[in-house]
Design an enzyme around this catalytic site. Structure first.
Site, mmCIF file in Angstrom:
data_model
loop_
_atom_site.group_PDB
_atom_site.id
_atom_site.type_symbol
_atom_site.label_atom_id
_atom_site.label_comp_id
_atom_site.label_asym_id
_atom_site.label_seq_id
_atom_site.Cartn_x
_atom_site.Cartn_y
_atom_site.Cartn_z
ATOM 1 N N HIS A 187 37.578 30.620 41.544
ATOM 2 C CA HIS A 187 36.351 30.032 42.083
ATOM 3 C C HIS A 187 35.244 30.208 41.056
ATOM 4 O O HIS A 187 35.463 30.778 39.983
ATOM 5 C CB HIS A 187 35.977 30.625 43.435
ATOM 6 N N HIS A 211 32.071 31.630 41.370
ATOM 7 C CA HIS A 211 31.086 32.698 41.468
ATOM 8 C C HIS A 211 30.825 33.252 40.069
ATOM 9 O O HIS A 211 31.759 33.415 39.269
ATOM 10 C CB HIS A 211 31.615 33.817 42.364
ATOM 11 N N ASP A 216 30.313 36.128 38.728
ATOM 12 C CA ASP A 216 31.002 37.298 38.202
ATOM 13 C C ASP A 216 32.436 37.006 37.788
ATOM 14 O O ASP A 216 33.042 37.790 37.054
ATOM 15 C CB ASP A 216 30.962 38.455 39.207
ATOM 16 N N ASP A 243 38.810 36.038 45.608
ATOM 17 C CA ASP A 243 37.981 36.520 46.718
ATOM 18 C C ASP A 243 38.256 35.660 47.948
ATOM 19 O O ASP A 243 38.111 34.436 47.889
ATOM 20 C CB ASP A 243 36.495 36.421 46.360
#
Length: 274
Positions: A60, A62, A64, A173
């Site tokens: 994904h 994100h 981080d 995640d």
């Protein structure tokens, strides 16, 4: 198949841990799954350079999980003398992020082309966006993806990498979901990000508590592994950071739901399967 895990907690910056990233060695094909802070440094410590990567897989977008995207692209470009396009596989939106990264690198790209006679073209990448299905089949390596649930971050995906008769699933995640259960069914190993909900709930800052909404707890990740019937569960990207002496606590929480092998994903952990 080896899995060299090279990840770390989202917040705060940890002096002893890199960002979320996992290196999967499937035969002669090193695959980098996500590229958080310091990913290439940890990959180098595991004996793999950017020029050796077969593909970059993104669960994904994100921040981080893609902090080192520009480093992966640039370092592979300048250290590969017979360049081939870097395949980047991710969810819809990946192409826009890669294009924006290349645009941000435009001055650096122009400097290097002007300075080096043997660098005549900008970095070459091939972006492929998927949410499900078989996405790679070659050199005895097969990769499939399935959607996961990390809302409000969407779409997000998990990867299943198969080599010969071995398989590993990288969840990224997510909260528990049927699509991940199906993708992970019968896999040799499941690499799953986890949080300690009991500890995070004690933190006074609401912003940190918000992560409870869209990440799996240790127990939930272990229950996913049990439902899928995997042999090994690797706990990664744990929040809060695992403190020395707490290892047995984390293993015990997983053991409440999963009877298989449990590994704690410290930086440069190497897990061999098959």
């Amino acid at each position: 198949m080896d899995d060299s895990n090279i990840m770390g907690a989202t917040l705060p910056v940890d002096a002893n841990r890199a960002g979320p990233s996992t290196l999967v060695k499937a035969g002669d094909s090193p695959l980098l799954v996500d590229c958080g802070r310091g990913a290439l440094m940890r990959a180098a410590a595991a004996g793999v350079g950017a020029a050796n990567l077969t593909a970059l897989l993104l669960t994904h977008l994100h921040s981080d999980h893609i902090t080192d995207l520009s480093d992966v692209i640039t370092t592979r470009w300048v250290t590969t003398f017979m360049p081939t396009p870097l395949p980047i596989i991710g969810p819809p939106g990946t192409k826009a992020v890669v294009e924006a990264t290349l645009a941000a690198l435009a001055p650096d790209i122009s400097y290097r082309i002007a300075h080096h006679a043997d660098i005549t073209e900008p970095p070459s990448v091939q972006v492929h966006e998927y949410t499900e299905g078989q996405v790679w089949d070659g050199d005895e390596v097969r990769i499939a993806v399935a959607p996961t649930d990390h809302r409000p971050v969407e779409p997000t995906i998990a990867f299943r990498v198969e080599y010969e008769s071995n398989s590993v699933v990288l969840a990224g995640d997510t909260v528990p979901c049927a699509t991940l259960d199906q993708l992970a069914r019968g896999a040799d190993a499941l690499v799953h990000t986890v949080i300690r909900k009991d500890l995070v709930a004690l933190v006074p800052r609401q912003r940190l508590k918000d992560i409870l909404d869209y990440h799996s707890s240790v127990e939930q990740a272990a229950a996913t592994a049990a439902r899928a019937g995997v042999n090994t569960l690797v706990l990664t990207h744990y929040v809060p950071p695992l403190a020395p002496g707490e290892e047995d606590q984390w293993r015990a929480l997983a053991a409440n739901e999963f009877r298989g092998r449990v590994e704690l994903g410290d930086d440069l952990l190497r897990v061999t399967i098959g």
